[in-house]
Design a protein around this motif. Structure first.
Motif, PDB file in Angstrom:
ATOM      1  N   VAL A 118       0.943  -1.160   0.093  1.00 56.38           N
ATOM      2  CA  VAL A 118      -0.156   0.085   0.052  1.00 56.38           C
ATOM      3  C   VAL A 118       0.887   1.067   0.104  1.00 56.38           C
ATOM      4  N   GLU A 119       1.825   1.393   0.855  1.00 58.29           N
ATOM      5  CA  GLU A 119       3.082   2.544   0.775  1.00 58.29           C
ATOM      6  C   GLU A 119       3.351   2.522  -0.599  1.00 58.29           C
ATOM      7  N   ILE A 120       3.933   1.480  -1.311  1.00 57.84           N
ATOM      8  CA  ILE A 120       4.379   1.749  -2.586  1.00 57.84           C
ATOM      9  C   ILE A 120       3.634   2.222  -3.693  1.00 57.84           C
ATOM     10  N   ILE A 121       2.308   1.537  -3.612  1.00 56.61           N
ATOM     11  CA  ILE A 121       1.094   1.972  -4.475  1.00 56.61           C
ATOM     12  C   ILE A 121       0.853   3.654  -4.422  1.00 56.61           C
ATOM     13  N   ARG A 122       0.836   4.168  -2.984  1.00 53.11           N
ATOM     14  CA  ARG A 122       0.437   5.430  -2.876  1.00 53.11           C
ATOM     15  C   ARG A 122       1.859   6.189  -3.412  1.00 53.11           C
ATOM     16  N   ALA A 123       2.891   5.839  -3.078  1.00 58.76           N
ATOM     17  CA  ALA A 123       4.050   6.712  -3.562  1.00 58.76           C
ATOM     18  C   ALA A 123       4.139   6.681  -5.093  1.00 58.76           C
ATOM     19  N   LEU A 124       3.816   5.344  -5.790  1.00 59.35           N
ATOM     20  CA  LEU A 124       3.688   5.648  -7.154  1.00 59.35           C
ATOM     21  C   LEU A 124       2.612   6.342  -7.913  1.00 59.35           C
ATOM     22  N   HIS A 125       1.587   6.484  -7.256  1.00 61.39           N
ATOM     23  CA  HIS A 125       0.516   7.194  -7.750  1.00 61.39           C
ATOM     24  C   HIS A 125       0.654   8.911  -7.418  1.00 61.39           C
ATOM     25  N   ALA A 126       1.561   8.952  -6.456  1.00 58.92           N
ATOM     26  CA  ALA A 126       2.130  10.410  -6.285  1.00 58.92           C
ATOM     27  C   ALA A 126       2.795  11.091  -7.302  1.00 58.92           C
ATOM     28  N   GLY A 127       3.435  10.185  -8.421  1.00 64.10           N
ATOM     29  CA  GLY A 127       4.061  10.502  -9.546  1.00 64.10           C
ATOM     30  C   GLY A 127       5.669  10.750  -9.179  1.00 64.10           C
ATOM     31  N   LYS A 128       6.241  10.435  -7.886  1.00 66.48           N
ATOM     32  CA  LYS A 128       7.519  10.481  -7.760  1.00 66.48           C
ATOM     33  C   LYS A 128       8.475   9.336  -8.085  1.00 66.48           C
ATOM     34  N   PRO A 129       9.860   9.438  -8.601  1.00 70.61           N
ATOM     35  CA  PRO A 129      10.354   7.901  -8.455  1.00 70.61           C
ATOM     36  C   PRO A 129      10.326   7.444  -7.093  1.00 70.61           C
ATOM     37  N   VAL A 130       9.939   6.114  -7.201  1.00 67.50           N
ATOM     38  CA  VAL A 130       9.795   5.624  -5.738  1.00 67.50           C
ATOM     39  C   VAL A 130      11.221   4.664  -5.439  1.00 67.50           C
ATOM     40  N   LYS A 131      11.930   5.078  -4.235  1.00 70.16           N
ATOM     41  CA  LYS A 131      12.917   4.247  -3.700  1.00 70.16           C
ATOM     42  C   LYS A 131      12.232   3.610  -2.375  1.00 70.16           C
ATOM     43  N   TYR A 132      12.281   2.282  -2.218  1.00 68.87           N
ATOM     44  CA  TYR A 132      11.561   1.728  -1.057  1.00 68.87           C
ATOM     45  C   TYR A 132      12.443   0.344  -0.696  1.00 68.87           C
ATOM     46  N   ASP A 133      13.171   0.185   0.316  1.00 68.20           N
ATOM     47  CA  ASP A 133      13.828  -0.685   0.885  1.00 68.20           C
ATOM     48  C   ASP A 133      13.093  -1.647   1.893  1.00 68.20           C
ATOM     49  N   GLY A 134      12.118  -2.230   1.468  1.00 66.56           N
ATOM     50  CA  GLY A 134      11.228  -2.737   2.368  1.00 66.56           C
ATOM     51  C   GLY A 134      11.786  -4.452   2.824  1.00 66.56           C
ATOM     52  N   GLU A 135      11.221  -5.002   3.618  1.00 63.24           N
ATOM     53  CA  GLU A 135      11.828  -6.448   3.868  1.00 63.24           C
ATOM     54  C   GLU A 135      11.257  -7.294   2.685  1.00 63.24           C
ATOM     55  N   ILE A 136       9.964  -6.845   2.158  1.00 68.89           N
ATOM     56  CA  ILE A 136       9.487  -7.780   1.015  1.00 68.89           C
ATOM     57  C   ILE A 136       9.800  -7.355  -0.398  1.00 68.89           C
ATOM     58  N   PHE A 137       9.539  -5.677  -0.492  1.00 73.71           N
ATOM     59  CA  PHE A 137       9.583  -5.272  -1.685  1.00 73.71           C
ATOM     60  C   PHE A 137      10.724  -4.314  -1.726  1.00 73.71           C
ATOM     61  N   LYS A 138      11.664  -4.453  -2.589  1.00 77.02           N
ATOM     62  CA  LYS A 138      12.690  -3.254  -2.806  1.00 77.02           C
ATOM     63  C   LYS A 138      12.435  -2.508  -4.160  1.00 77.02           C
ATOM     64  N   PHE A 139      12.257  -1.505  -4.076  1.00 76.01           N
ATOM     65  CA  PHE A 139      12.120  -0.595  -5.259  1.00 76.01           C
ATOM     66  C   PHE A 139      13.249   0.411  -5.391  1.00 76.01           C
ATOM     67  N   ASN A 140      13.790   0.712  -6.817  1.00 78.48           N
ATOM     68  CA  ASN A 140      14.888   1.487  -6.838  1.00 78.48           C
ATOM     69  C   ASN A 140      14.598   2.511  -7.950  1.00 78.48           C
ATOM     70  N   GLY A 141      13.773   3.393  -7.557  1.00 82.46           N
ATOM     71  CA  GLY A 141      13.726   4.714  -8.702  1.00 82.46           C
ATOM     72  C   GLY A 141      12.464   4.532  -9.531  1.00 82.46           C
ATOM     73  N   ALA A 142      11.495   3.429  -9.055  1.00 83.36           N
ATOM     74  CA  ALA A 142      10.213   3.245 -10.229  1.00 83.36           C
ATOM     75  C   ALA A 142       9.430   4.241 -10.245  1.00 83.36           C
ATOM     76  N   ARG A 143       9.129   4.530 -11.549  1.00 82.84           N
ATOM     77  CA  ARG A 143       8.179   5.843 -11.536  1.00 82.84           C
ATOM     78  C   ARG A 143       7.101   5.351 -12.580  1.00 82.84           C
ATOM     79  N   MET A 144       6.100   5.957 -12.551  1.00 85.44           N
ATOM     80  CA  MET A 144       4.813   5.536 -13.318  1.00 85.44           C
ATOM     81  C   MET A 144       4.863   6.703 -14.485  1.00 85.44           C
ATOM     82  N   ASP A 145       4.765   6.705 -15.642  1.00 85.04           N
ATOM     83  CA  ASP A 145       4.874   7.549 -16.881  1.00 85.04           C
ATOM     84  C   ASP A 145       3.597   8.303 -17.254  1.00 85.04           C
ATOM     85  N   PHE A 146       2.579   7.971 -16.399  1.00 87.16           N
ATOM     86  CA  PHE A 146       1.305   8.734 -16.763  1.00 87.16           C
ATOM     87  C   PHE A 146       0.592   8.844 -15.272  1.00 87.16           C
TER      88      PHE A 146
END
Ligand SMILES: C[C@H](OP(=O)(O)OC[C@@H](O)[C@@H](O)[C@@H](O)Cn1c2nc(=O)[nH]c(=O)c-2cc2ccc(O)cc21)C(=O)N[C@@H](CCC(=O)N[C@@H](CCC(=O)O)C(=O)O)C(=O)O
Length: 330
Positions: A118-146
């Motif tokens: 949920v934290e990752i989805i909210r961050a992606l919807h906010a439109g910023k590049p997402v860096k997320y170092d979670g126990e389960i999910f690791k995101f390194n600057g993912a960003r939605m293009d729309f």
């Protein structure tokens, strides 16, 4: 009180389209489409609904953070939001143990996975590049293009910790329950989650995601609810039976009857095993006046949206019209 309706996508797209348009014409506010791998794909069906409806809010009720990445969920629901011109809602829950076993998914750390997703989805919807170092999910600057637009997130929850998580992170909580007692018990955990996030109750949607069966003929309505109620009884934890004073031997009779139905096809035996108190506890069933009475009790227990879940009634089309004409306006 807001009104929602649930459909399982176990029908052709044009049948689902027909029922959802009927619900929209009858002034339902939300439609929730269930998500299990074995049914038609939830986002494919939501795309049809987004194109063919105009006002009803729509979304999965509920998807999960196991069988696709939160990045794909974020993009899928943002696409529905774009197609529907801003009517998408995201219902997400821990997922279903039984179906996961069949597709080899280990149902571990559901709380942690839900929080991170949920934290990752909210961050992606906010439109910023997402860096997320979670126990389960690791995101390194993912960003939605729309642009996703603002998409409310509702969390499916029953257990105390998930209820708190739902209130802390979500815009609403979808609780699989039909009886006011269950919402009185849930209140304490919802309030704890809201206060942890410094949120007030007024902007939070507490949803009774109920089994409903409405007909002018009370007996017909209640009989139509029995099979769904039997499955709810079979999957409910002991704490619920204690809370509602339902005898263990009655529960066992339902579980045995379901086994017999699966092995020998004895479905009438299942209906026979379901008691009146089970129908009252695990569904909202009866005439429109019976349903209105229960909805008023749920409102007093803090419910702000009631979802008409399976079976909806002995005749789905007639029951949707009954709810629209004799329940929603009241
Ligand atoms: C995980 C479970 O949470 P729960 O609140 O009971 O959630 C159960 C359901 O809400 C969840 O399975 C949903 O996906 C079920 N569900 C559907 N599930 C589906 O798969 N598809 C659907 O379409 C669907 C619809 C739906 C609609 C409304 C609704 O309320 C639920 C719905 C639970 O056990 N919660 C405990 C906590 C468990 C815990 O502490 N787990 C630990 C460790 C566990 C371990 O890993 O061993 C952890 O997560 O870290 C609690 O809340 O107290």
């Amino acid at each position: 009180m807001k009104f929602g309706i649930e459909f399982v996508p176990n029908m052709k797209y044009y049948e689902l389209e027909y029922y959802v348009k009927l619900a929209e014409d009858n002034k339902f506010d939300f439609v929730w489409i269930t998500d299990h791998y074995n049914n038609r794909n939830v986002y494919s069906m939501l795309t049809i609904l987004a194109l063919k409806t105009n006002t009803i809010k729509l979304g999965p009720g509920v998807t999960n953070p196991y069988h696709i990445s939160p990045a794909v969920t974020a993009s899928a629901i943002a696409t529905i939001n774009e197609i529907s011109n801003g009517r998408a809602v995201l219902g997400i829950g821990a997922g279903d143990k039984v179906t996961f076993e069949r597709i080899g998914i280990d149902w571990v750390k559901p709380l942690k996975r839900m929080r991170e997703a949920v934290e990752i989805i909210r961050a992606l919807h906010a439109g910023k590049p997402v860096k997320y170092d979670g126990e389960i999910f690791k995101f390194n600057g993912a960003r939605m293009d729309f642009k996703a637009g603002s998409i409310p997130i509702y969390i499916g929850a029953q257990g105390p910790k998930m209820l708190q998580l739902a209130a802390e992170l979500g815009d609403g909580v979808l609780i699989n329950a039909s009886h006011p007692k269950d919402f009185e018990v849930a209140k304490e955990n919802i309030d704890a989650g809201l206060s942890k996030a410094g949120k007030s109750r007024d902007a939070f949607d507490t949803v009774a995601y109920a089994s409903m069966s409405v007909d002018k003929d009370r007996d017909k309505a209640r009989n139509a609810a029995k099979i769904v109620v039997a499955f709810i009884v079979a999957g409910s934890p002991e704490v619920i039976f204690e809370r509602h004073g339902i005898a263990a031997e009655d529960v066992q009779k339902v579980r045995d009857a379901l086994n017999a139905a699966f092995t020998k096809g004895d479905w009438p035996g299942v209906s026979k095993a379901v008691t009146d108190e089970m129908i009252d506890t695990f569904s909202i069933s009866g005439t429109p006046d019976d349903v209105i009475e229960r909805i008023n009790e749920l409102s007093k227990a803090g419910v702000t949206q009631v979802v008409a879940g399976s079976p909806i009634g002995p005749d789905k089309k007639k029951s949707i019209g009954l709810i629209g004409k004799e329940i929603i306006p009241k």
